[in-house]
Design a protein around this motif. Structure first.
Motif, mmCIF file in Angstrom:
data_model
loop_
_atom_site.group_PDB
_atom_site.id
_atom_site.type_symbol
_atom_site.label_atom_id
_atom_site.label_comp_id
_atom_site.label_asym_id
_atom_site.label_seq_id
_atom_site.Cartn_x
_atom_site.Cartn_y
_atom_site.Cartn_z
ATOM 1 N N VAL A 177 13.157 -4.902 25.532
ATOM 2 C CA VAL A 177 11.835 -4.515 25.051
ATOM 3 C C VAL A 177 11.952 -3.224 24.247
ATOM 4 C CG1 VAL A 177 11.334 -3.248 27.197
ATOM 5 C CG2 VAL A 177 9.444 -4.032 25.745
ATOM 6 N N ILE A 178 11.181 -3.161 23.179
ATOM 7 C CA ILE A 178 11.108 -1.945 22.362
ATOM 8 C C ILE A 178 9.875 -1.159 22.791
ATOM 9 C CG2 ILE A 178 10.651 -1.075 20.041
ATOM 10 C CD1 ILE A 178 12.396 -3.303 18.941
ATOM 11 N N ASP A 195 10.254 -8.383 24.784
ATOM 12 C CA ASP A 195 10.442 -8.979 23.463
ATOM 13 C C ASP A 195 11.366 -10.189 23.547
ATOM 14 O OD1 ASP A 195 8.855 -6.994 22.277
ATOM 15 O OD2 ASP A 195 10.564 -5.625 22.196
ATOM 16 N N SER A 196 12.351 -10.135 24.438
ATOM 17 C CA SER A 196 13.215 -11.282 24.711
ATOM 18 C C SER A 196 13.565 -11.257 26.189
ATOM 19 C CB SER A 196 14.486 -11.242 23.851
ATOM 20 O OG SER A 196 15.268 -10.098 24.160
ATOM 21 N N PHE A 197 13.732 -12.431 26.764
ATOM 22 C CA PHE A 197 13.955 -12.526 28.206
ATOM 23 C C PHE A 197 14.885 -13.698 28.479
ATOM 24 C CE2 PHE A 197 12.871 -13.722 32.588
ATOM 25 C CZ PHE A 197 12.910 -12.479 33.210
ATOM 26 N N VAL A 198 15.948 -13.416 29.259
ATOM 27 C CA VAL A 198 16.915 -14.453 29.629
ATOM 28 C C VAL A 198 16.906 -14.580 31.147
ATOM 29 C CG1 VAL A 198 19.314 -15.223 29.500
ATOM 30 C CG2 VAL A 198 18.337 -13.876 27.628
ATOM 31 N N PRO A 199 16.256 -15.610 31.684
ATOM 32 C CA PRO A 199 16.174 -15.735 33.141
ATOM 33 C C PRO A 199 17.355 -16.514 33.712
ATOM 34 C CG PRO A 199 14.816 -17.409 32.109
ATOM 35 C CD PRO A 199 15.444 -16.617 30.984
ATOM 36 N N GLY A 200 17.637 -16.293 34.990
ATOM 37 C CA GLY A 200 18.585 -17.131 35.698
ATOM 38 C C GLY A 200 17.983 -18.500 35.947
ATOM 39 N N LEU A 419 15.025 -0.901 25.358
ATOM 40 C CA LEU A 419 15.473 -0.872 26.743
ATOM 41 C C LEU A 419 15.952 -2.260 27.167
ATOM 42 C CD1 LEU A 419 12.567 1.184 28.371
ATOM 43 C CD2 LEU A 419 14.773 2.030 27.557
ATOM 44 N N GLN A 420 16.959 -2.262 27.992
ATOM 45 C CA GLN A 420 17.410 -3.505 28.627
ATOM 46 C C GLN A 420 17.180 -3.395 30.123
ATOM 47 O OE1 GLN A 420 21.360 -5.341 27.739
ATOM 48 N NE2 GLN A 420 21.727 -5.116 29.931
ATOM 49 N N VAL A 421 16.458 -4.358 30.666
ATOM 50 C CA VAL A 421 16.211 -4.420 32.103
ATOM 51 C C VAL A 421 17.085 -5.531 32.674
ATOM 52 C CG1 VAL A 421 14.502 -4.806 33.908
ATOM 53 C CG2 VAL A 421 13.858 -3.586 31.817
ATOM 54 N N SER A 422 17.959 -5.176 33.593
ATOM 55 C CA SER A 422 18.893 -6.134 34.178
ATOM 56 C C SER A 422 18.700 -6.190 35.681
ATOM 57 C CB SER A 422 20.345 -5.743 33.859
ATOM 58 O OG SER A 422 20.574 -5.741 32.469
#
Length: 502
Positions: A177-178, A195-200, A419-422
């Motif tokens: 997300v920006i 802004d983009s999301f990669v789920p398990g 930001l990257q949320v992991s």
């Protein structure tokens, strides 16, 4: 084990396309551009899942086969290891002289004294004393069992990494997300916040760990030649009970030093600029926006984008679609003209400028189709519904006026960070298994399996003197390097000169 090694090699080979080719999960736009640029070859690679390597059928098959092979290898080895740990050291060979390491001496010491001394010298060895024919006694000793322990630990650690990594792919997620660095907030409340999301595979995005982040500022430091030296952003965050009582906690976010909260990690990945424009309409009404523009040059931070405006006070949809504005073009943090084209010579904000095309007409915002915030709909331009009405280079504080009397002023520049949320609930287990692998590898490489035998034979010498013939032998079950020194050290002490016959 041979099968496992072959599969491990194949897994490494299969992972190479993931590093060499764009992956759809990381950058769908770049992947589509690559496929379009390479024609039939790109389409063939797409059908073979080369742009989704780590979730492809063939990569998963190798992964599962490797896990099955490791299990099939480790189970019988573990059973054999338990048996060897419970077993006594092997019998003393009848002919110790045939061993790679051998010493023999006649001692005046009593046999019991020699055996007691040998047991003391072999402290820490697994040993057993046996009686042989004609009053002969021997000690069989062995050590270095930790080598096989390390070997098994290494492979069990590898199996653990594979298993927990696979589980992590089921329950982990990663989002980008920006956020504007002006006090703007981001809350980890659902996939639509990203802004983009990669789920398990087992994550639907409805039960994310709740927390909020407020980005107060961003600072960058560069070398004289424009190389990035240091990035940092001052944040405030809240999670858990803080969300209920409104408490914000400060944190200084830096590259590779993530904020860890609510079971997630927040990384600082990227930064850029948000040119701020104020539009003054002919009736005197004003609108101001600062929208993030994307980087086109990661070295000088030259950026491009589109800031879009709806006309105020226009209720008729048809009329409103003829008066929409988009300010598109390039932004340079340190302006440098290459002929008539704006460029940037340094990434810091020392002399900001924009080269803008002002587009007026129908932006296609009501078409029902999603569109990029960084560009206008080219279809509207091709249809003649969106036209360029002005083109100009502007410094901060300068403005232009378009034919209908609307004034557009370049007010200044804001900054944004990405930001990257992991979230990975298995990362601790993966780390633990990796540590076990390293410890096991160190043990298997440094510890050597070796054996030591002592045979004591009472004899009668001249003048009926009672003597003891002592034979010692040694054998390294793996690499013999280094065992000779240890064998000689024990043998020298056991067969010392003062114990020998004259």
């Amino acid at each position: 084990m041979r099968t496992a090694l072959i599969l491990l090699f194949l897994l490494a080979l299969a992972a190479m396309p993931g590093a060499l080719l764009p992956q759809r999960t990381l950058n769908a736009t770049k992947t589509d551009e690559y496929i379009a640029a390479h024609g039939w070859w790109g389409n063939l690679l797409d059908r073979l899942q080369f742009f989704e390597v780590y979730s492809s059928v063939w990569f998963s098959a190798i992964y599962l086969l490797l896990m099955v092979s490791l299990v099939g290898c480790l189970l019988p080895r573990s059973v054999e290891y338990v048996r060897s740990m419970r077993a006594k050291p092997v019998l003393t060979p009848r002919r110790l002289a045939r061993m790679p390491h051998h010493r023999r001496a006649e001692l005046t010491a009593d046999a019991d004294e020699v055996l007691a001394d040998a047991k003391a010298r072999l402290s820490g060895w697994r040993k057993v004393e046996r009686e042989e024919a004609d009053g002969v006694r021997s000690i069989s000793a062995e050590r270095g069992y930790l080598r096989e322990t390390g070997n098994l630990l290494f492979h069990f650690g590898m199996l653990g990494v594979i298993v927990f990594f696979a589980l992590g792919k089921l329950f982990s997620y990663e989002g980008h997300v920006i956020v504007q660095a002006n006090g703007s907030q981001f809350c980890n409340s659902g996939i639509y916040a990203f802004d983009s999301f990669v789920p398990g595979l087992q994550v639907d995005g409805t039960e994310l760990n709740p927390f909020c982040v407020k980005v107060n500022d961003f600072a960058a430091r560069y070398t004289a030649d424009g190389q990035a030296e240091h990035f940092e952003s001052h944040l405030e965050y809240q999670s858990g009970a803080d969300l209920e009582n409104g408490t914000w906690r400060p944190y200084r976010l830096e590259v590779n030093e993530p904020l860890r909260t609510a079971g997630d990690r927040v990384y600082l990945l990227d930064n850029g600029f948000s040119p701020r424009f104020t539009v003054t309409y002919p009736d005197g009404e004003t609108r101001t926006q600062a929208v993030q523009w994307r980087l086109t040059d990661p070295v000088t931070l030259l950026s491009e984008g589109a800031t879009k405006f709806d006309p105020p006070g226009v209720t008729d949809a048809e009329q409103r679609r003829t008066k929409q504005l988009a300010i598109t073009g390039l932004f340079a943090p340190t302006a440098s003209m290459q002929g008539k084209v704006l460029s940037s010579r340094f990434p810091a904000l020392t002399d900001p400028a924009v080269a803008v095309d002002v587009m007026q007409g129908d932006l296609g915002l009501d078409s029902g189709r999603g569109q990029s915030i960084f560009e206008v709909d080219k279809g509207m331009v091709d249809q003649g519904k969106l036209n360029r009405v002005a083109r100009e280079n502007l410094k901060v504080g300068q403005e232009i006026t378009i034919p209908d009397g609307t004034k557009i002023k370049f007010d200044g520049v804001g900054q944004w960070i990405r930001l990257q949320v992991s979230h990975d609930p298995t990362q601790g287990w993966v780390l633990g298994c990796a540590v076990v692998m390293l410890l096991g590898l160190a043990a298997s490489l440094t510890v050597k399996r070796r054996r030591f035998w002592v045979r004591v034979t009472p004899v009668t010498g001249e003048n009926d003197v009672r003597l003891t013939v002592v034979e010692v032998g040694g054998l390294a079950r793996t690499d013999q390097a280094g065992y000779g020194e240890e064998f000689n050290r024990i043998a020298d002490k056991l067969l010392s000169a003062e114990k020998r016959t004259g």
